[in-house]
Design a protein around this motif. Structure first.
Motif, PDB file in Angstrom:
ATOM      1  N   PRO A   6       0.876  -1.312  -0.216  1.00 38.16           N
ATOM      2  CA  PRO A   6      -0.129   0.013   0.121  1.00 38.16           C
ATOM      3  C   PRO A   6       0.516   1.204  -0.135  1.00 38.16           C
ATOM      4  O   PRO A   6       2.110   1.537   0.498  1.00 38.16           O
ATOM      5  CB  PRO A   6      -0.850  -0.248   1.294  1.00 38.16           C
ATOM      6  N   ILE A   7       0.353   2.199  -0.615  1.00 33.50           N
ATOM      7  CA  ILE A   7       1.281   3.597  -0.697  1.00 33.50           C
ATOM      8  C   ILE A   7       1.140   4.200   0.685  1.00 33.50           C
ATOM      9  O   ILE A   7       0.074   4.374   1.379  1.00 33.50           O
ATOM     10  CB  ILE A   7       0.470   4.674  -1.669  1.00 33.50           C
ATOM     11  N   SER A   8       2.377   4.502   1.314  1.00 30.73           N
ATOM     12  CA  SER A   8       2.658   4.821   2.669  1.00 30.73           C
ATOM     13  C   SER A   8       2.834   6.355   2.706  1.00 30.73           C
ATOM     14  O   SER A   8       3.485   6.817   3.550  1.00 30.73           O
ATOM     15  CB  SER A   8       3.508   4.165   3.381  1.00 30.73           C
ATOM     16  N   ARG A   9       2.532   7.377   1.679  1.00 29.99           N
ATOM     17  CA  ARG A   9       2.791   8.531   1.919  1.00 29.99           C
ATOM     18  C   ARG A   9       1.488   9.267   1.237  1.00 29.99           C
ATOM     19  O   ARG A   9       0.622   8.633   0.573  1.00 29.99           O
ATOM     20  CB  ARG A   9       3.815   9.062   1.191  1.00 29.99           C
ATOM     21  N   PRO A  10       1.130  10.502   1.670  1.00 30.77           N
ATOM     22  CA  PRO A  10       0.091  11.233   1.276  1.00 30.77           C
ATOM     23  C   PRO A  10       0.101  11.422  -0.588  1.00 30.77           C
ATOM     24  O   PRO A  10       1.152  11.601  -1.098  1.00 30.77           O
ATOM     25  CB  PRO A  10       0.100  12.778   1.764  1.00 30.77           C
ATOM     26  N   GLN A  11      -1.076  11.394  -0.917  1.00 34.55           N
ATOM     27  CA  GLN A  11      -1.057  11.632  -2.474  1.00 34.55           C
ATOM     28  C   GLN A  11      -1.883  12.881  -2.750  1.00 34.55           C
ATOM     29  O   GLN A  11      -2.736  13.216  -2.083  1.00 34.55           O
ATOM     30  CB  GLN A  11      -1.747  10.382  -2.963  1.00 34.55           C
ATOM     31  N   LEU A  12      -1.423  13.515  -3.854  1.00 38.62           N
ATOM     32  CA  LEU A  12      -2.029  14.849  -4.137  1.00 38.62           C
ATOM     33  C   LEU A  12      -3.114  14.495  -5.461  1.00 38.62           C
ATOM     34  O   LEU A  12      -2.779  13.916  -6.127  1.00 38.62           O
ATOM     35  CB  LEU A  12      -0.729  15.582  -4.756  1.00 38.62           C
ATOM     36  N   ALA A  13      -4.124  15.158  -4.981  1.00 39.61           N
ATOM     37  CA  ALA A  13      -5.217  15.322  -6.068  1.00 39.61           C
ATOM     38  C   ALA A  13      -5.845  16.593  -6.238  1.00 39.61           C
ATOM     39  O   ALA A  13      -5.698  17.553  -5.576  1.00 39.61           O
ATOM     40  CB  ALA A  13      -6.255  14.331  -5.489  1.00 39.61           C
ATOM     41  N   VAL A  14      -6.781  16.564  -7.465  1.00 40.17           N
ATOM     42  CA  VAL A  14      -7.263  17.893  -7.595  1.00 40.17           C
ATOM     43  C   VAL A  14      -8.880  17.594  -7.893  1.00 40.17           C
ATOM     44  O   VAL A  14      -9.286  16.479  -8.091  1.00 40.17           O
ATOM     45  CB  VAL A  14      -6.636  18.536  -9.008  1.00 40.17           C
ATOM     46  N   ILE A  69     -10.055  27.421 -15.691  1.00 39.91           N
ATOM     47  CA  ILE A  69      -9.793  27.579 -14.117  1.00 39.91           C
ATOM     48  C   ILE A  69      -9.645  28.851 -13.716  1.00 39.91           C
ATOM     49  O   ILE A  69      -8.689  29.758 -14.292  1.00 39.91           O
ATOM     50  CB  ILE A  69      -8.502  26.617 -13.897  1.00 39.91           C
ATOM     51  N   LEU A  70     -10.225  29.084 -12.722  1.00 43.71           N
ATOM     52  CA  LEU A  70     -10.187  30.455 -12.194  1.00 43.71           C
ATOM     53  C   LEU A  70      -9.530  30.979 -11.089  1.00 43.71           C
ATOM     54  O   LEU A  70      -9.150  31.937 -10.685  1.00 43.71           O
ATOM     55  CB  LEU A  70     -11.722  31.044 -12.018  1.00 43.71           C
ATOM     56  N   GLY A  71      -9.447  29.730 -10.150  1.00 44.25           N
ATOM     57  CA  GLY A  71      -8.379  30.024  -8.877  1.00 44.25           C
ATOM     58  C   GLY A  71      -8.697  28.945  -7.840  1.00 44.25           C
ATOM     59  O   GLY A  71      -9.678  28.082  -7.832  1.00 44.25           O
ATOM     60  N   LEU A  72      -7.782  28.683  -6.945  1.00 40.45           N
ATOM     61  CA  LEU A  72      -7.907  27.911  -5.802  1.00 40.45           C
ATOM     62  C   LEU A  72      -9.088  27.975  -5.088  1.00 40.45           C
ATOM     63  O   LEU A  72      -9.228  29.236  -4.575  1.00 40.45           O
ATOM     64  CB  LEU A  72      -6.880  27.690  -5.124  1.00 40.45           C
ATOM     65  N   ALA A  73     -10.209  27.456  -4.812  1.00 40.34           N
ATOM     66  CA  ALA A  73     -11.308  27.371  -4.053  1.00 40.34           C
ATOM     67  C   ALA A  73     -11.057  26.962  -2.577  1.00 40.34           C
ATOM     68  O   ALA A  73     -11.720  27.291  -1.533  1.00 40.34           O
ATOM     69  CB  ALA A  73     -12.586  26.924  -4.592  1.00 40.34           C
ATOM     70  N   GLY A  74     -10.267  26.018  -2.416  1.00 40.56           N
ATOM     71  CA  GLY A  74      -9.923  25.443  -0.966  1.00 40.56           C
ATOM     72  C   GLY A  74      -9.140  24.065  -1.207  1.00 40.56           C
ATOM     73  O   GLY A  74      -8.730  23.573  -2.231  1.00 40.56           O
ATOM     74  N   TRP A  75      -9.086  23.525  -0.070  1.00 47.26           N
ATOM     75  CA  TRP A  75      -8.276  22.222   0.014  1.00 47.26           C
ATOM     76  C   TRP A  75      -9.003  21.325   1.011  1.00 47.26           C
ATOM     77  O   TRP A  75      -9.623  21.784   1.891  1.00 47.26           O
ATOM     78  CB  TRP A  75      -6.866  22.153   0.165  1.00 47.26           C
ATOM     79  N   ARG A  76      -8.690  20.181   1.032  1.00 49.32           N
ATOM     80  CA  ARG A  76      -9.377  18.828   1.773  1.00 49.32           C
ATOM     81  C   ARG A  76      -8.323  18.067   2.100  1.00 49.32           C
ATOM     82  O   ARG A  76      -7.639  17.614   1.055  1.00 49.32           O
ATOM     83  CB  ARG A  76     -10.683  18.485   1.392  1.00 49.32           C
ATOM     84  N   GLU A  77      -8.215  17.453   3.250  1.00 52.95           N
ATOM     85  CA  GLU A  77      -7.295  16.239   3.629  1.00 52.95           C
ATOM     86  C   GLU A  77      -8.104  15.112   4.063  1.00 52.95           C
ATOM     87  O   GLU A  77      -9.070  15.174   4.723  1.00 52.95           O
ATOM     88  CB  GLU A  77      -6.303  16.509   4.773  1.00 52.95           C
ATOM     89  N   VAL A  78      -8.042  14.035   3.231  1.00 55.69           N
ATOM     90  CA  VAL A  78      -8.639  12.824   3.585  1.00 55.69           C
ATOM     91  C   VAL A  78      -7.566  11.958   4.386  1.00 55.69           C
ATOM     92  O   VAL A  78      -6.568  11.540   3.410  1.00 55.69           O
ATOM     93  CB  VAL A  78      -9.235  12.061   2.366  1.00 55.69           C
ATOM     94  N   LEU A  79      -7.953  11.428   5.415  1.00 56.76           N
ATOM     95  CA  LEU A  79      -6.886  10.652   6.016  1.00 56.76           C
ATOM     96  C   LEU A  79      -7.534   9.114   5.968  1.00 56.76           C
ATOM     97  O   LEU A  79      -8.348   8.935   5.829  1.00 56.76           O
ATOM     98  CB  LEU A  79      -6.727  10.886   7.703  1.00 56.76           C
ATOM     99  N   GLY A  86      -8.779   4.305   2.512  1.00 56.85           N
ATOM    100  CA  GLY A  86      -7.667   3.591   2.881  1.00 56.85           C
ATOM    101  C   GLY A  86      -6.540   4.554   2.629  1.00 56.85           C
ATOM    102  O   GLY A  86      -5.561   4.343   3.420  1.00 56.85           O
ATOM    103  N   GLY A  87      -6.758   5.369   1.722  1.00 62.61           N
ATOM    104  CA  GLY A  87      -5.446   6.403   1.425  1.00 62.61           C
ATOM    105  C   GLY A  87      -5.536   7.636   2.314  1.00 62.61           C
ATOM    106  O   GLY A  87      -6.509   8.029   3.149  1.00 62.61           O
ATOM    107  N   HIS A  88      -4.239   8.317   2.039  1.00 66.02           N
ATOM    108  CA  HIS A  88      -4.146   9.693   2.489  1.00 66.02           C
ATOM    109  C   HIS A  88      -4.030  10.622   1.311  1.00 66.02           C
ATOM    110  O   HIS A  88      -3.125  10.429   0.605  1.00 66.02           O
ATOM    111  CB  HIS A  88      -2.903   9.694   3.573  1.00 66.02           C
ATOM    112  N   TYR A  89      -5.075  11.728   1.234  1.00 66.72           N
ATOM    113  CA  TYR A  89      -5.080  12.428   0.097  1.00 66.72           C
ATOM    114  C   TYR A  89      -5.066  13.771   0.586  1.00 66.72           C
ATOM    115  O   TYR A  89      -5.865  14.024   1.471  1.00 66.72           O
ATOM    116  CB  TYR A  89      -6.261  11.940  -0.821  1.00 66.72           C
ATOM    117  N   LEU A  90      -4.294  14.820  -0.239  1.00 68.83           N
ATOM    118  CA  LEU A  90      -4.527  16.295  -0.174  1.00 68.83           C
ATOM    119  C   LEU A  90      -5.294  16.616  -1.469  1.00 68.83           C
ATOM    120  O   LEU A  90      -4.494  16.329  -2.433  1.00 68.83           O
ATOM    121  CB  LEU A  90      -3.078  16.747   0.027  1.00 68.83           C
ATOM    122  N   ILE A  91      -6.443  17.006  -1.495  1.00 67.21           N
ATOM    123  CA  ILE A  91      -7.118  17.342  -2.820  1.00 67.21           C
ATOM    124  C   ILE A  91      -7.221  18.892  -2.624  1.00 67.21           C
ATOM    125  O   ILE A  91      -7.818  19.521  -1.776  1.00 67.21           O
ATOM    126  CB  ILE A  91      -8.554  16.816  -2.511  1.00 67.21           C
TER     127      ILE A  91
END
Length: 142
Positions: A6-14, A69-79, A86-91
């Motif tokens: 399993p991937i053992s580090r955070p993954q970046l998503a959009v 794309i107009l700009g960054l609206a926010g981010w969310r972390e899924v642990l 089961g993953g760790h994502y920064l969206i």
């Protein structure tokens, strides 16, 4: 044959809060994680890919739409263990404006709706979506 570790580090998503005529596009996930929940189109960022390039690619793959794309609206972390499969994502969630084509969903989604932000009501949404919609709406020119 060994199964991959399993991937053992955070993954970046959009993801993209895509607006058209004052309504935002919501897509319903057809499989886990989040099966049956409405969310935004999006997915993982590939190595060497910019966030904007990843969002354009994911939106095209999942809906066929063309966006600005107009700009960054926010981010969310899924642990792990909180509904992220089961993953760790920064969206990173971006505000975007629809520019062309009609939605044609791939197999990751089984429904889409263009919804007025104040008419979403009791739809099952992924966590943090209402806040991102509100932030994205402020970035969309009137």
């Amino acid at each position: 044959m060994n199964s991959p570790a399993p991937i053992s580090r955070p993954q970046l998503a959009v993801s993209g809060a895509i607006f058209r005529d004052g309504k935002v596009l919501l897509v319903r996930r057809s499989r886990s994680p989040g099966k049956g929940f409405y969310s935004f189109p999006g997915g993982r960022v590939e190595f060497g890919e910019s966030l904007h390039a990843a969002l354009h690619r994911e939106v095209d793959e999942e809906t066929g739409l063309r966006i600005e794309i107009l700009g960054l609206a926010g981010w969310r972390e899924v642990l792990p263990g909180t509904g992220g499969g089961g993953g760790h994502y920064l969206i990173m969630s971006f505000a975007a404006r629809w520019t062309a084509r009609e939605p044609v969903l791939n197999d990751e989604h089984d429904d889409f709706r263009w919804m007025a932000p104040d008419a979403i009501g009791d739809l099952k949404l992924t966590g943090g979506l209402v806040e991102v919609i509100a932030a994205a709406r402020r970035l969309i020119p009137a």
